[in-house]
Design a protein around this motif. Sequence first.
Motif, PDB file in Angstrom:
ATOM      1  N   ALA A   1       0.810  -1.220   0.000  1.00 24.17           N
ATOM      2  CA  ALA A   1       0.000   0.000   0.000  1.00 24.17           C
ATOM      3  C   ALA A   1       0.843   1.269   0.000  1.00 24.17           C
ATOM      4  N   GLY A   2       2.149   1.143   0.269  1.00 24.64           N
ATOM      5  CA  GLY A   2       3.036   2.296   0.211  1.00 24.64           C
ATOM      6  C   GLY A   2       3.146   3.105   1.472  1.00 24.64           C
ATOM      7  N   GLY A   3       2.459   2.706   2.535  1.00 22.23           N
ATOM      8  CA  GLY A   3       2.504   3.462   3.775  1.00 22.23           C
ATOM      9  C   GLY A   3       3.591   2.983   4.712  1.00 22.23           C
ATOM     10  N   THR A   4       3.470   3.359   5.982  1.00 12.58           N
ATOM     11  CA  THR A   4       4.462   2.969   6.985  1.00 12.58           C
ATOM     12  C   THR A   4       3.769   2.756   8.321  1.00 12.58           C
ATOM     13  N   TRP A   5       4.447   2.053   9.213  1.00 13.31           N
ATOM     14  CA  TRP A   5       3.935   1.855  10.576  1.00 13.31           C
ATOM     15  C   TRP A   5       4.644   2.773  11.560  1.00 13.31           C
ATOM     16  N   LEU A   6       5.850   3.234  11.205  1.00  7.99           N
ATOM     17  CA  LEU A   6       6.626   4.126  12.063  1.00  7.99           C
ATOM     18  C   LEU A   6       7.661   4.845  11.224  1.00  7.99           C
TER      19      LEU A   6
ATOM     20  N   VAL B   1       1.441   4.023  13.825  1.00  7.04           N
ATOM     21  CA  VAL B   1       0.047   3.601  13.789  1.00  7.04           C
ATOM     22  C   VAL B   1      -0.063   2.125  14.143  1.00  7.04           C
ATOM     23  N   THR B   2      -1.135   1.742  14.825  1.00  6.19           N
ATOM     24  CA  THR B   2      -1.471   0.346  15.053  1.00  6.19           C
ATOM     25  C   THR B   2      -2.921   0.135  14.627  1.00  6.19           C
ATOM     26  N   ASN B   3      -3.256  -1.121  14.351  1.00  9.06           N
ATOM     27  CA  ASN B   3      -4.642  -1.431  14.062  1.00  9.06           C
ATOM     28  C   ASN B   3      -5.411  -1.627  15.354  1.00  9.06           C
ATOM     29  N   VAL B   4      -6.722  -1.788  15.239  1.00 11.27           N
ATOM     30  CA  VAL B   4      -7.588  -2.066  16.389  1.00 11.27           C
ATOM     31  C   VAL B   4      -8.198  -3.447  16.196  1.00 11.27           C
ATOM     32  N   ARG B   5      -8.102  -4.283  17.206  1.00  9.12           N
ATOM     33  CA  ARG B   5      -8.684  -5.617  17.118  1.00  9.12           C
ATOM     34  C   ARG B   5     -10.203  -5.493  17.146  1.00  9.12           C
ATOM     35  N   GLU B   6     -10.845  -5.970  16.100  1.00 14.89           N
ATOM     36  CA  GLU B   6     -12.292  -5.863  16.000  1.00 14.89           C
ATOM     37  C   GLU B   6     -12.820  -6.924  15.046  1.00 14.89           C
ATOM     38  N   VAL B   7     -14.107  -7.108  15.059  1.00 14.00           N
ATOM     39  CA  VAL B   7     -14.769  -8.041  14.153  1.00 14.00           C
ATOM     40  C   VAL B   7     -15.376  -7.239  13.008  1.00 14.00           C
TER      41      VAL B   7
ATOM     42  N   GLY C   1      -1.779   2.858   6.784  1.00 11.47           N
ATOM     43  CA  GLY C   1      -0.363   3.182   6.714  1.00 11.47           C
ATOM     44  C   GLY C   1      -0.056   4.503   6.038  1.00 11.47           C
ATOM     45  N   GLU C   2      -1.053   5.081   5.356  1.00  7.18           N
ATOM     46  CA  GLU C   2      -0.832   6.382   4.720  1.00  7.18           C
ATOM     47  C   GLU C   2      -0.878   7.520   5.728  1.00  7.18           C
ATOM     48  N   LEU C   3      -1.505   7.296   6.874  1.00 10.28           N
ATOM     49  CA  LEU C   3      -1.698   8.372   7.842  1.00 10.28           C
ATOM     50  C   LEU C   3      -0.381   8.931   8.376  1.00 10.28           C
TER      51      LEU C   3
ATOM     52  N   ALA D   1     -12.270   9.699   9.223  1.00  6.45           N
ATOM     53  CA  ALA D   1     -11.942   8.512  10.013  1.00  6.45           C
ATOM     54  C   ALA D   1     -12.819   7.319   9.678  1.00  6.45           C
ATOM     55  N   HIS D   2     -14.040   7.562   9.226  1.00 10.43           N
ATOM     56  CA  HIS D   2     -14.972   6.482   8.900  1.00 10.43           C
ATOM     57  C   HIS D   2     -14.536   5.683   7.670  1.00 10.43           C
ATOM     58  N   ARG D   3     -13.583   6.179   6.932  1.00 12.44           N
ATOM     59  CA  ARG D   3     -13.137   5.508   5.711  1.00 12.44           C
ATOM     60  C   ARG D   3     -12.027   4.495   5.976  1.00 12.44           C
ATOM     61  N   TYR D   4     -11.615   4.370   7.230  1.00 16.76           N
ATOM     62  CA  TYR D   4     -10.536   3.444   7.597  1.00 16.76           C
ATOM     63  C   TYR D   4     -11.075   2.339   8.507  1.00 16.76           C
ATOM     64  N   ASN D   5     -10.437   1.182   8.440  1.00 15.25           N
ATOM     65  CA  ASN D   5     -10.652   0.195   9.489  1.00 15.25           C
ATOM     66  C   ASN D   5     -10.078   0.759  10.784  1.00 15.25           C
ATOM     67  N   GLY D   6     -10.350   0.085  11.908  1.00 18.59           N
ATOM     68  CA  GLY D   6      -9.945   0.624  13.195  1.00 18.59           C
ATOM     69  C   GLY D   6      -8.457   0.912  13.301  1.00 18.59           C
ATOM     70  N   PHE D   7      -8.112   2.102  13.810  1.00 14.10           N
ATOM     71  CA  PHE D   7      -6.698   2.469  13.943  1.00 14.10           C
ATOM     72  C   PHE D   7      -6.460   3.287  15.205  1.00 14.10           C
ATOM     73  N   ASN D   8      -5.221   3.246  15.656  1.00 13.51           N
ATOM     74  CA  ASN D   8      -4.676   4.130  16.679  1.00 13.51           C
ATOM     75  C   ASN D   8      -3.498   4.852  16.050  1.00 13.51           C
ATOM     76  N   LEU D   9      -3.457   6.149  16.174  1.00 11.42           N
ATOM     77  CA  LEU D   9      -2.412   6.948  15.538  1.00 11.42           C
ATOM     78  C   LEU D   9      -1.794   7.898  16.551  1.00 11.42           C
ATOM     79  N   ILE D  10      -0.476   7.862  16.659  1.00 11.37           N
ATOM     80  CA  ILE D  10       0.261   8.791  17.520  1.00 11.37           C
ATOM     81  C   ILE D  10       1.020   9.771  16.638  1.00 11.37           C
ATOM     82  N   LEU D  11       0.838  11.057  16.906  1.00 13.79           N
ATOM     83  CA  LEU D  11       1.482  12.134  16.149  1.00 13.79           C
ATOM     84  C   LEU D  11       2.359  12.942  17.099  1.00 13.79           C
ATOM     85  N   VAL D  12       3.617  13.132  16.731  1.00 16.43           N
ATOM     86  CA  VAL D  12       4.573  13.814  17.613  1.00 16.43           C
ATOM     87  C   VAL D  12       5.281  14.929  16.857  1.00 16.43           C
ATOM     88  N   ASP D  13       5.428  16.057  17.499  1.00 11.31           N
ATOM     89  CA  ASP D  13       6.272  17.138  16.992  1.00 11.31           C
ATOM     90  C   ASP D  13       7.209  17.538  18.123  1.00 11.31           C
TER      91      ASP D  13
END
Length: 287
Positions: A49-54, A65-71, A81-83, A105-117
């Motif tokens: 997909a061209g994105g990254t996890w860190l 970013v991490t995913n969210v465990r869900e059904v 991974g684009e976020l 946000a509704h266009r993605y499966n469950g995610f957790n995203l940490i943004l740092v500056d």
Amino acid sequence: MCIAVFLWQAHPFYPFFLLHNRDEYLSRPTEPVAWWDNGEILGGRDGLAGGTWLACSRSGKIAFVTNVREVGNVPGPKSRGELPVRFLESKKNPTEFAEEVVMEAHRYNGFNLILVDLSSKSMIYVTNRPKDDEALVSEVLPGIHVLSTASLDTPWPKAVRLRTNFEQFLEKHGSGELPAEEMADKLMTDMTKADKTTLPGIHSVEFEYSLSSIFVEANTELHEKRICSISKDEWEVAFYEKYLAEESWIEQRENFVMSGRVPAEQFLALALLVCTVFASRFCHQLS
């Protein structure tokens, strides 16, 4: 599945310190840590997909970013991974970018995203699967935090275990320099599984039990590990990666000097990020 523990603005030597595990199928192409095309972003890249996890930028921005465990899944979702990439490429601060993400946000499966500056000492948490009445966007307060495939600081057994072990290292070493690689080896490769009665119960007991350790060991030949770290010593960043490929360990390092956005008086003595990545049948999908 994915899990991270990090220390934010709560240590005299480290403004930011992160240990991060990521899971992925071996069959999903993954590019090792490297500078991306424009030379401004350093990180691993999802080859599908061209994105990254860190990843981090030369200016002191970091995102993971991490995913969210869900059904269930969102039909035709955008890649999570684009976020991180979009944030690092943007001119927006963490709060501004978080507000942008919430709108879609509704266009993605469950995610957790940490943004740092680091230049503004700002850290924001964004999720599209908030727990109970929590907000989608919140400021991350100084202290120790654990993020797995649930909301930030959700006390799942593996998260509690990782936080406890991390705190023990902090107590042992006080306000001085932490043994980063030793911490990665001892904390992030922990294969201790949880008591089956303490599992969250989202999926079957056996499936969740297999994922209940900090380091998920899959009984399959599709198994790969990576360890990477970013350290910031005032103006210098060093990125270290170690991964297992075809029965051999491969190591690589990247170093660069941060741009002038980070003030010298902030003295980023050694803000260290360590990421361990391994592939198995238990997948953190970035799409």
